[in-house]
Design a protein around this motif. Structure first.
Motif, PDB file in Angstrom:
ATOM      1  N   GLU A 105      -2.301  -6.329  -0.187  1.00  0.00           N
ATOM      2  CA  GLU A 105      -1.307  -6.830   0.756  1.00  0.00           C
ATOM      3  C   GLU A 105      -0.526  -5.648   1.331  1.00  0.00           C
ATOM      4  N   GLN A 107       2.413  -3.706   3.068  1.00  0.00           N
ATOM      5  CA  GLN A 107       3.859  -3.872   3.195  1.00  0.00           C
ATOM      6  C   GLN A 107       4.249  -3.905   4.671  1.00  0.00           C
ATOM      7  N   ARG A 307       1.257   3.891   5.672  1.00  0.00           N
ATOM      8  CA  ARG A 307       1.615   2.524   5.281  1.00  0.00           C
ATOM      9  C   ARG A 307       0.670   2.020   4.197  1.00  0.00           C
ATOM     10  N   TYR A 310       1.588   3.705   0.844  1.00  0.00           N
ATOM     11  CA  TYR A 310       2.815   3.106   0.306  1.00  0.00           C
ATOM     12  C   TYR A 310       2.539   1.711  -0.267  1.00  0.00           C
ATOM     13  N   SER A 311       1.707   0.944   0.409  1.00  0.00           N
ATOM     14  CA  SER A 311       1.403  -0.416  -0.049  1.00  0.00           C
ATOM     15  C   SER A 311       0.668  -0.395  -1.385  1.00  0.00           C
ATOM     16  N   ARG A 314       3.242   0.199  -4.083  1.00  0.00           N
ATOM     17  CA  ARG A 314       4.051  -1.006  -4.298  1.00  0.00           C
ATOM     18  C   ARG A 314       3.274  -2.067  -5.076  1.00  0.00           C
ATOM     19  N   GLU A 315       1.946  -2.093  -4.893  1.00  0.00           N
ATOM     20  CA  GLU A 315       1.116  -3.008  -5.693  1.00  0.00           C
ATOM     21  C   GLU A 315       1.212  -2.644  -7.177  1.00  0.00           C
TER      22      GLU A 315
END
Length: 358
Positions: A105, A107, A307, A310-311, A314-315
């Motif tokens: 997914e 961010q 991006r 970064y995603s 965050r996962e």
């Protein structure tokens, strides 16, 4: 005078009876041929000693039961000696939950419109900020450790996390992913402390080499996909597999520490670990990440790439991993996506701990 029955009706009735009897005989015969095997398997399973609860099969162990497993042998560090293979092939693990996820997914963008400046600022701040404190990251307390490591491969040895307890009980396991890296001091230190260490490097000469009592070298390259069997059959001296596939084949359910220095393949490997939930079987991650270019098979313009990076991180946070140590390598070129920008190094070493790890 009674009316005679047509001959064809009697013949048809007898044919039906004969067919039914033949079908019944076939069913009985097939059941008799199957049942003895099932009973023998059940009896063998009943006679076999039950494994201790939660125990994992150690390297070189042969499964109990009626079947006999072929044991291979590998070269050890001493000439003329042979030792059982560290990891006998295991049957496919049906317990591993199959995921239906194909993509992570992403961010939301860091700004109302896609901007490299905003994406880079958010990403660099994220990888430079510890999310949890760890007081004990020095391996000097481990037996055989020396201050000759070239990079800060930091693990969290605080009492609240399980790694230090598993090291003391000699039950820890380390997987090290590398590409021709001669800096093995971290692996040697962990092996000398009693940990079971597996180092994966496609550049070694033999398929499996045992060095000492607790350290194995495997001619394997960990990738984000399994190879095409038709192509892999032509490669005699190299092998590429996903980490989840290796875990299944080695019969390992857990990795206490996963160390990776795979020269820009880390982003896709990390994505695979997240998508297949393999990351949940890992206690701590120590990754060297490279940001001087997007990485293998990472596409898109610069802002899209950042991006995506970064995603991914965050996962990890959503999986209860917390960043406890970050190291900016100033000895490497100071590049960010092929630009001298944002005061960034091309290489960072990041360490996470799984706060749910038991």
């Amino acid at each position: 005078m009674p009316k005679e029955r047509p001959l064809w009706r009697g013949a048809a009735f007898r044919l039906c009876l004969l067919s039914a009897a033949l079908f019944l005989c076939l069913q009985l015969g097939m059941r008799r041929s199957w049942c003895p095997e099932e009973k023998s398997r059940d009896a063998a399973a009943a006679r076999a000693p039950a494994p201790s609860r939660g125990a994992e099969q150690r390297p070189g162990a042969v499964a109990a039961g009626g079947g006999r497993r072929r044991v291979t042998y590998v070269r050890s560090g001493r000439r003329g000696s042979a030792a059982p293979a560290c990891c006998a092939p295991q049957p496919p693990d049906s317990r591993r939950r199959k995921t239906v996820r194909w993509h992570i997914e992403l961010q939301p963008w860091a700004s109302p419109t896609p901007s490299l400046n905003y994406e880079a600022s958010r990403f660099l701040k994220y990888i430079s900020t510890s999310q949890i404190s760890c007081e004990h990251m020095n391996l000097s307390s481990l037996k055989g450790y020396s201050e000759t490591t070239k990079k800060p491969w930091s693990v969290c040895l605080d009492e609240r996390f399980s790694l230090i307890h598993r090291i003391r009980s000699k039950k820890c396991r380390l997987y090290s992913l590398g590409l021709g890296n001669d800096d093995n001091q971290f692996e040697l230190s962990m092996a000398n402390s009693g940990c079971e260490v597996h180092r994966f490097d496609p550049s070694i000469k033999s398929a499996h080499i045992q060095q000492g009592r607790h350290l194995w070298h495997h001619r394997l390259s960990i990738d984000w996909r399994d190879p095409n069997p038709a192509i892999a059959a032509h490669k005699l001296h190299s092998n590429t597999k996903k980490l989840g596939t290796v875990l299944n084949e080695f019969g390992h359910q857990k990795i206490d520490v996963l160390k990776a220095d795979v020269e820009s393949a880390e982003w896709k490997i990390l994505e695979n670990l997240i998508l297949e939930d393999v990351v949940e079987q890992i206690g701590q991650l120590v990754f060297e990440v490279h940001i001087h270019w997007p990485g293998f098979e990472v596409s898109g313009n610069d802002s899209t790439v950042v991006r995506y990076w970064y995603s991914l991180l965050r996962e990890l946070e959503l999986k209860d991993f917390r960043l406890f140590h970050t190291y900016k390598d100033l000895s490497k070129p100071q590049m960010f996506l092929k630009k001298e920008a944002f005061n960034a190094s091309s290489c960072y070493t990041l360490s996470w701990v799984n706060t749910r790890w038991k």
